[in-house]
Design a protein around this motif. Structure first.
Motif, mmCIF file in Angstrom:
data_model
loop_
_atom_site.group_PDB
_atom_site.id
_atom_site.type_symbol
_atom_site.label_atom_id
_atom_site.label_comp_id
_atom_site.label_asym_id
_atom_site.label_seq_id
_atom_site.Cartn_x
_atom_site.Cartn_y
_atom_site.Cartn_z
ATOM 1 N N TYR A 4 75.691 -2.969 -90.208
ATOM 2 C CA TYR A 4 75.306 -3.685 -89.000
ATOM 3 C C TYR A 4 74.555 -4.953 -89.405
ATOM 4 O O TYR A 4 73.379 -4.900 -89.767
ATOM 5 N N LEU A 5 75.256 -6.071 -89.358
ATOM 6 C CA LEU A 5 74.713 -7.373 -89.740
ATOM 7 C C LEU A 5 74.530 -8.174 -88.460
ATOM 8 O O LEU A 5 75.494 -8.647 -87.861
ATOM 9 N N LEU A 6 73.291 -8.329 -88.040
ATOM 10 C CA LEU A 6 72.996 -8.878 -86.721
ATOM 11 C C LEU A 6 73.609 -10.259 -86.506
ATOM 12 O O LEU A 6 74.030 -10.585 -85.388
ATOM 13 N N THR A 7 73.684 -11.056 -87.548
ATOM 14 C CA THR A 7 74.227 -12.418 -87.412
ATOM 15 C C THR A 7 75.720 -12.431 -87.127
ATOM 16 O O THR A 7 76.261 -13.478 -86.762
ATOM 17 N N VAL A 14 75.707 -4.836 -80.659
ATOM 18 C CA VAL A 14 74.324 -4.460 -80.968
ATOM 19 C C VAL A 14 73.869 -3.327 -80.070
ATOM 20 O O VAL A 14 73.271 -2.337 -80.522
ATOM 21 N N ARG A 15 74.148 -3.437 -78.786
ATOM 22 C CA ARG A 15 73.777 -2.378 -77.839
ATOM 23 C C ARG A 15 74.317 -1.031 -78.289
ATOM 24 O O ARG A 15 73.592 -0.015 -78.281
ATOM 25 N N ASP A 16 75.576 -0.992 -78.680
ATOM 26 C CA ASP A 16 76.172 0.270 -79.106
ATOM 27 C C ASP A 16 75.578 0.754 -80.430
ATOM 28 O O ASP A 16 75.360 1.964 -80.619
ATOM 29 N N ALA A 17 75.302 -0.187 -81.341
ATOM 30 C CA ALA A 17 74.729 0.190 -82.639
ATOM 31 C C ALA A 17 73.355 0.814 -82.487
ATOM 32 O O ALA A 17 72.973 1.703 -83.260
ATOM 33 N N LEU A 18 72.625 0.382 -81.479
ATOM 34 C CA LEU A 18 71.263 0.887 -81.288
ATOM 35 C C LEU A 18 71.226 2.380 -80.968
ATOM 36 O O LEU A 18 70.154 2.992 -81.003
ATOM 37 N N ASN A 19 72.372 2.972 -80.689
ATOM 38 C CA ASN A 19 72.419 4.420 -80.483
ATOM 39 C C ASN A 19 72.119 5.188 -81.770
ATOM 40 O O ASN A 19 71.681 6.339 -81.722
ATOM 41 N N THR A 20 72.366 4.540 -82.932
ATOM 42 C CA THR A 20 72.135 5.220 -84.216
ATOM 43 C C THR A 20 71.113 4.512 -85.101
ATOM 44 O O THR A 20 70.583 5.121 -86.025
ATOM 45 N N VAL A 21 70.833 3.250 -84.835
ATOM 46 C CA VAL A 21 69.929 2.482 -85.698
ATOM 47 C C VAL A 21 68.499 2.999 -85.571
ATOM 48 O O VAL A 21 67.962 3.139 -84.467
ATOM 49 N N LYS A 22 67.886 3.265 -86.721
ATOM 50 C CA LYS A 22 66.511 3.754 -86.767
ATOM 51 C C LYS A 22 65.553 2.753 -87.412
ATOM 52 O O LYS A 22 64.336 2.892 -87.277
ATOM 53 N N LEU A 23 66.105 1.764 -88.120
ATOM 54 C CA LEU A 23 65.266 0.840 -88.878
ATOM 55 C C LEU A 23 65.956 -0.506 -89.000
ATOM 56 O O LEU A 23 67.186 -0.574 -89.155
ATOM 57 N N ALA A 24 65.176 -1.577 -88.945
ATOM 58 C CA ALA A 24 65.692 -2.927 -89.165
ATOM 59 C C ALA A 24 65.231 -3.424 -90.525
ATOM 60 O O ALA A 24 64.047 -3.332 -90.865
ATOM 61 N N ILE A 25 66.163 -3.937 -91.303
ATOM 62 C CA ILE A 25 65.851 -4.559 -92.586
ATOM 63 C C ILE A 25 65.736 -6.063 -92.362
ATOM 64 O O ILE A 25 66.676 -6.699 -91.882
ATOM 65 N N THR A 48 69.327 -11.544 -99.116
ATOM 66 C CA THR A 48 70.408 -11.291 -98.162
ATOM 67 C C THR A 48 71.439 -10.329 -98.733
ATOM 68 O O THR A 48 71.861 -9.363 -98.074
ATOM 69 N N GLU A 49 71.860 -10.595 -99.965
ATOM 70 C CA GLU A 49 72.898 -9.757 -100.574
ATOM 71 C C GLU A 49 72.396 -8.343 -100.852
ATOM 72 O O GLU A 49 73.143 -7.371 -100.690
ATOM 73 N N MET A 50 71.135 -8.216 -101.260
ATOM 74 C CA MET A 50 70.560 -6.882 -101.438
ATOM 75 C C MET A 50 70.507 -6.134 -100.113
ATOM 76 O O MET A 50 70.808 -4.932 -100.036
ATOM 77 N N ALA A 51 70.110 -6.836 -99.056
ATOM 78 C CA ALA A 51 70.034 -6.202 -97.734
ATOM 79 C C ALA A 51 71.407 -5.720 -97.278
ATOM 80 O O ALA A 51 71.532 -4.625 -96.705
ATOM 81 N N LYS A 52 72.432 -6.509 -97.532
ATOM 82 C CA LYS A 52 73.790 -6.094 -97.155
ATOM 83 C C LYS A 52 74.201 -4.809 -97.866
ATOM 84 O O LYS A 52 74.755 -3.885 -97.258
ATOM 85 N N GLU A 56 74.899 -1.095 -96.219
ATOM 86 C CA GLU A 56 76.112 -0.286 -96.385
ATOM 87 C C GLU A 56 75.760 1.147 -96.764
ATOM 88 O O GLU A 56 76.362 2.105 -96.267
ATOM 89 N N ARG A 57 74.788 1.315 -97.632
ATOM 90 C CA ARG A 57 74.395 2.656 -98.070
ATOM 91 C C ARG A 57 73.783 3.470 -96.932
ATOM 92 O O ARG A 57 73.915 4.698 -96.910
ATOM 93 N N LEU A 58 73.103 2.795 -96.031
ATOM 94 C CA LEU A 58 72.368 3.486 -94.970
ATOM 95 C C LEU A 58 73.055 3.386 -93.608
ATOM 96 O O LEU A 58 72.477 3.787 -92.601
ATOM 97 N N PHE A 59 74.259 2.870 -93.556
ATOM 98 C CA PHE A 59 75.028 2.781 -92.316
ATOM 99 C C PHE A 59 75.270 4.189 -91.770
ATOM 100 O O PHE A 59 75.568 5.107 -92.522
ATOM 101 N N PRO A 60 75.130 4.410 -90.468
ATOM 102 C CA PRO A 60 74.858 3.475 -89.372
ATOM 103 C C PRO A 60 73.399 3.492 -88.899
ATOM 104 O O PRO A 60 73.123 3.218 -87.743
ATOM 105 N N ASN A 61 72.476 3.814 -89.786
ATOM 106 C CA ASN A 61 71.086 4.014 -89.370
ATOM 107 C C ASN A 61 70.194 2.790 -89.536
ATOM 108 O O ASN A 61 69.013 2.846 -89.187
#
Length: 255
Positions: A4-7, A14-25, A48-52, A56-61
């Motif tokens: 989930y890359l907000l940009t 985003v609305r749908d992703a928020l059903n599973t997202v627990k943390l913002a990086i 940026t690249e580390m965050a991406k 991926e490792r923590l998707f969809p949370n």
């Protein structure tokens, strides 16, 4: 979608992703000199690249926010092109980002930082925002936890800026940052007070980077490689992902 890359998302996504997202990086970098062989956006791009990859490792949370691509770089300001924020400016930007995302239901945040000069401000930001806004704030240096890979591969006693470690990370994450034909060692200025003010010394204090290195880099970038970068980055990602999963689970268990 594997992160989930907000940009790159619409508001409905985003609305749908928020059903599973627990943390913002929140990736945090800097815009500053990196010697003759790395471009000045280095820290922002690496964050940026580390965050991406972590996303991926923590998707969809987790959700990855836009990068804060300038930081506290006053120690580099005498090198052309460097742009620095005041610590209070960086903290104010982060506060606005956190409160905006809290409005959308996110209460856990990771400041994923790639620039050492930001660390003190992030410590203050984490304490202030957590207590004033009732959110959980964590902060981490992108690859600092990769202690095994760093100990194994980095020989320079003085490293941490446009050195074999950082250039290796760029080889793996963003090779476009590197001027390969200009890779060089740091031109260290022997003597001077900077040696008395480095981390792990009895005293800490501000010094300008040119007091330590004439060409703006330290360590030996000629020893950098893709393989070293991959080893460091992947160890750090494993440690970060595990730690995030653990603190989020602890939070669930405490409810």
């Amino acid at each position: 979608m594997n992160k989930y890359l907000l940009t790159e998302m619409t508001w409905e996504e985003v609305r749908d992703a928020l059903n599973t997202v627990k943390l913002a990086i929140i990736p945090i970098g800097a815009h500053e000199q990196h010697g003759p062989h790395m471009v000045e956006s280095c820290d922002a791009v690496l964050a940026t690249e580390m965050a991406k990859k972590l996303g991926e490792r923590l998707f969809p949370n987790v959700l990855i926010t836009p990068t804060v691509n300038m930081g506290v770089s006053s120690h580099h300001i005498n090198f052309p092109g460097t742009i620095t924020l005041k610590p209070t400016t960086l903290i104010a930007i982060l506060e606005d980002m956190v409160t905006s995302l809290k409005h959308h239901g996110i209460h856990n945040f990771l400041f994923l930082n790639s620039h050492g000069g930001n660390q003190s401000a992030l410590n203050v930001a984490a304490t202030t925002l957590a207590t004033e806004h009732e959110v959980e704030i964590y902060f981490a240096k992108t690859t600092a936890s990769a202690k095994k890979a760093i100990s194994k591969n980095i020989e320079s006693t003085l490293f941490g800026h446009s050195c074999e470690r950082e250039v290796s990370e760029a080889h793996y994450l963003a090779p476009q940052l590197i001027r390969h034909e200009k890779l060089t060692k740091g031109d260290i200025q022997e003597g001077g007070r900077w040696k008395k003010l480095r981390p792990n010394q009895a005293l800490q204090g501000f010094y300008r980077y040119e007091e330590m290195t004439a060409n703006g880099c330290i360590g030996d970038a000629t020893k950098a490689s893709y393989e070293i970068g991959k080893e460091i980055v992947e160890e750090a990602l494993e440690n970060l992902a595990r730690s995030i999963e653990e603190v989020l689970q602890l939070e669930v268990n405490s409810i």
